[in-house]
Motif scaffolding. Structure first.
Motif, PDB file in Angstrom:
ATOM      1  N   UNK A  16       0.824  -1.211   0.000  1.00 35.90           N
ATOM      2  CA  UNK A  16       0.000   0.000   0.000  1.00 35.90           C
ATOM      3  C   UNK A  16       0.859   1.261   0.000  1.00 35.90           C
ATOM      4  N   UNK A  17       2.058   1.162   0.572  1.00 36.67           N
ATOM      5  CA  UNK A  17       2.968   2.302   0.612  1.00 36.67           C
ATOM      6  C   UNK A  17       3.782   2.443  -0.667  1.00 36.67           C
ATOM      7  N   UNK A  18       3.574   1.512  -1.601  1.00 33.60           N
ATOM      8  CA  UNK A  18       4.272   1.589  -2.874  1.00 33.60           C
ATOM      9  C   UNK A  18       5.694   1.076  -2.847  1.00 33.60           C
ATOM     10  N   UNK A  19       6.006   0.238  -1.846  1.00 35.47           N
ATOM     11  CA  UNK A  19       7.353  -0.311  -1.729  1.00 35.47           C
ATOM     12  C   UNK A  19       7.379  -1.770  -2.149  1.00 35.47           C
ATOM     13  N   UNK A  20       8.493  -2.168  -2.738  1.00 37.96           N
ATOM     14  CA  UNK A  20       8.718  -3.567  -3.050  1.00 37.96           C
ATOM     15  C   UNK A  20       8.943  -4.329  -1.752  1.00 37.96           C
ATOM     16  N   UNK A  24      14.705  -3.822   1.292  1.00 38.47           N
ATOM     17  CA  UNK A  24      14.559  -2.490   1.863  1.00 38.47           C
ATOM     18  C   UNK A  24      15.926  -1.974   2.298  1.00 38.47           C
ATOM     19  N   UNK A  25      16.090  -0.662   2.242  1.00 37.81           N
ATOM     20  CA  UNK A  25      17.304   0.001   2.697  1.00 37.81           C
ATOM     21  C   UNK A  25      16.953   0.928   3.853  1.00 37.81           C
ATOM     22  N   UNK A 109      21.631  -0.284   6.090  1.00 37.69           N
ATOM     23  CA  UNK A 109      21.368  -1.694   6.386  1.00 37.69           C
ATOM     24  C   UNK A 109      20.371  -2.199   5.351  1.00 37.69           C
ATOM     25  N   UNK A 110      20.716  -3.295   4.717  1.00 38.32           N
ATOM     26  CA  UNK A 110      19.839  -3.865   3.686  1.00 38.32           C
ATOM     27  C   UNK A 110      19.079  -5.051   4.270  1.00 38.32           C
ATOM     28  N   UNK A 111      17.769  -5.056   4.049  1.00 38.77           N
ATOM     29  CA  UNK A 111      16.908  -6.126   4.536  1.00 38.77           C
ATOM     30  C   UNK A 111      16.354  -6.889   3.340  1.00 38.77           C
ATOM     31  N   UNK A 112      16.745  -8.140   3.210  1.00 40.00           N
ATOM     32  CA  UNK A 112      16.241  -9.002   2.147  1.00 40.00           C
ATOM     33  C   UNK A 112      15.042  -9.767   2.724  1.00 40.00           C
ATOM     34  N   UNK A 113      13.884  -9.156   2.609  1.00 41.88           N
ATOM     35  CA  UNK A 113      12.707  -9.629   3.340  1.00 41.88           C
ATOM     36  C   UNK A 113      12.293 -11.046   2.975  1.00 41.88           C
ATOM     37  N   UNK A 144      16.100   7.402   6.618  1.00 43.45           N
ATOM     38  CA  UNK A 144      15.012   7.054   5.709  1.00 43.45           C
ATOM     39  C   UNK A 144      14.949   5.546   5.473  1.00 43.45           C
ATOM     40  N   UNK A 145      13.814   5.136   4.947  1.00 43.04           N
ATOM     41  CA  UNK A 145      13.600   3.742   4.556  1.00 43.04           C
ATOM     42  C   UNK A 145      13.120   3.752   3.115  1.00 43.04           C
ATOM     43  N   UNK A 146      13.776   2.950   2.269  1.00 38.76           N
ATOM     44  CA  UNK A 146      13.403   2.893   0.857  1.00 38.76           C
ATOM     45  C   UNK A 146      13.519   1.461   0.362  1.00 38.76           C
ATOM     46  N   UNK A 147      13.015   1.229  -0.856  1.00 34.99           N
ATOM     47  CA  UNK A 147      13.184  -0.090  -1.454  1.00 34.99           C
ATOM     48  C   UNK A 147      14.281  -0.031  -2.505  1.00 34.99           C
ATOM     49  N   UNK A 148      14.538  -1.145  -3.176  1.00 33.04           N
ATOM     50  CA  UNK A 148      15.651  -1.199  -4.122  1.00 33.04           C
ATOM     51  C   UNK A 148      15.342  -0.505  -5.443  1.00 33.04           C
ATOM     52  N   UNK A 149      14.152   0.080  -5.561  1.00 36.64           N
ATOM     53  CA  UNK A 149      13.810   0.858  -6.746  1.00 36.64           C
ATOM     54  C   UNK A 149      13.821   2.357  -6.454  1.00 36.64           C
ATOM     55  N   UNK A 150      14.238   2.711  -5.249  1.00 36.04           N
ATOM     56  CA  UNK A 150      14.343   4.125  -4.899  1.00 36.04           C
ATOM     57  C   UNK A 150      13.094   4.741  -4.306  1.00 36.04           C
TER      58      UNK A 150
END
Length: 217
Positions: A16-20, A24-25, A109-113, A144-150
């Motif tokens: 819903x937040x538009x994140x993959x 996550x970063x 920190x990278x999180x490979x969910x 900040x928190x982002x996904x691998x697509x920015x």
């Protein structure tokens, strides 16, 4: 890019937040700021260098017990599903590309969910001032928190945090059936020691667990 958030409530699933929901970063950037030392404080260790801010990712099981922790003393969890890209003490040690306003995050920190162990139900994202100086003392900075697509879920402006806040529970992730639910916490923590801060987050997570029906009978 989302607006800077200091205390606004943000709580929704990643889709819903538009994140993959794959990677996550969790990242930190700030202008390294020498503390203002006066008198005898000039001789104290915590006032001899620039403010040093660290981030950590803590994995909790169903009972909100700490299962693993990724921080500057342990750069990967046991399954390597969470990976710290390296501690930065003054920004310069990461090169010009990792200084504030530069292309790379100073700490990340990278999180490979998709690879998080199944027994991990909660993930806590924490930031702390190593020497106990208030986080808001930096000239400028953000987490900040982002996904691998920015795509960014949020940005927390360090300058907008409480004046006496030296550690903060930034956000949490809760496992759902087919997604992860993100909640921006922005809760100041009592201790800037990351291991003690992780225990406080465990306590807060446990308090929020639903009461079993059997206990209500």
């Amino acid at each position: 890019m989302p607006p800077t958030i200091s205390s606004s409530l943000l709580s929704d699933n990643l889709t819903a937040l538009g994140l993959s929901a794959d990677t996550l970063f969790f990242a930190l950037n700030y202008d390294f700021t020498p503390p203002e030392a006066k008198g005898i404080k000039k001789r104290l260790k915590q006032n001899q260098g620039a403010i040093d801010i660290d981030i950590a990712c803590v994995l909790y099981d169903d009972n909100c017990t700490i299962d693993d922790m990724v921080w500057f003393k342990q750069l990967r969890d046991k399954t390597e599903s969470v990976r710290h890209q390296g501690d930065s003490l003054n920004g310069k040690d990461r090169g010009e590309q990792a200084m504030y306003h530069a292309p790379l995050d100073q700490e990340q920190i990278r999180l490979y969910l998709n690879h998080i162990p199944a027994h991990v139900s909660h993930i806590g994202l924490i930031a702390s001032s190593y020497y106990g100086q208030p986080l808001a003392k930096v000239k400028e900075g953000e987490i900040h928190l982002s996904d691998d697509e920015g795509n960014r879920a949020f940005e927390v402006n360090l300058k907008q945090l409480p004046r006496d806040c030296s550690a903060i529970w930034v956000a949490s992730l809760r496992r759902e059936v087919d997604d992860w639910h993100l909640t921006l916490q922005n809760l100041p923590l009592a201790d800037n020691d990351l291991q003690k801060a992780a225990q406080q987050v465990a306590h807060e997570l446990a308090r929020a667990l639903p009461i079993p029906q059997a206990a209500l009978i």
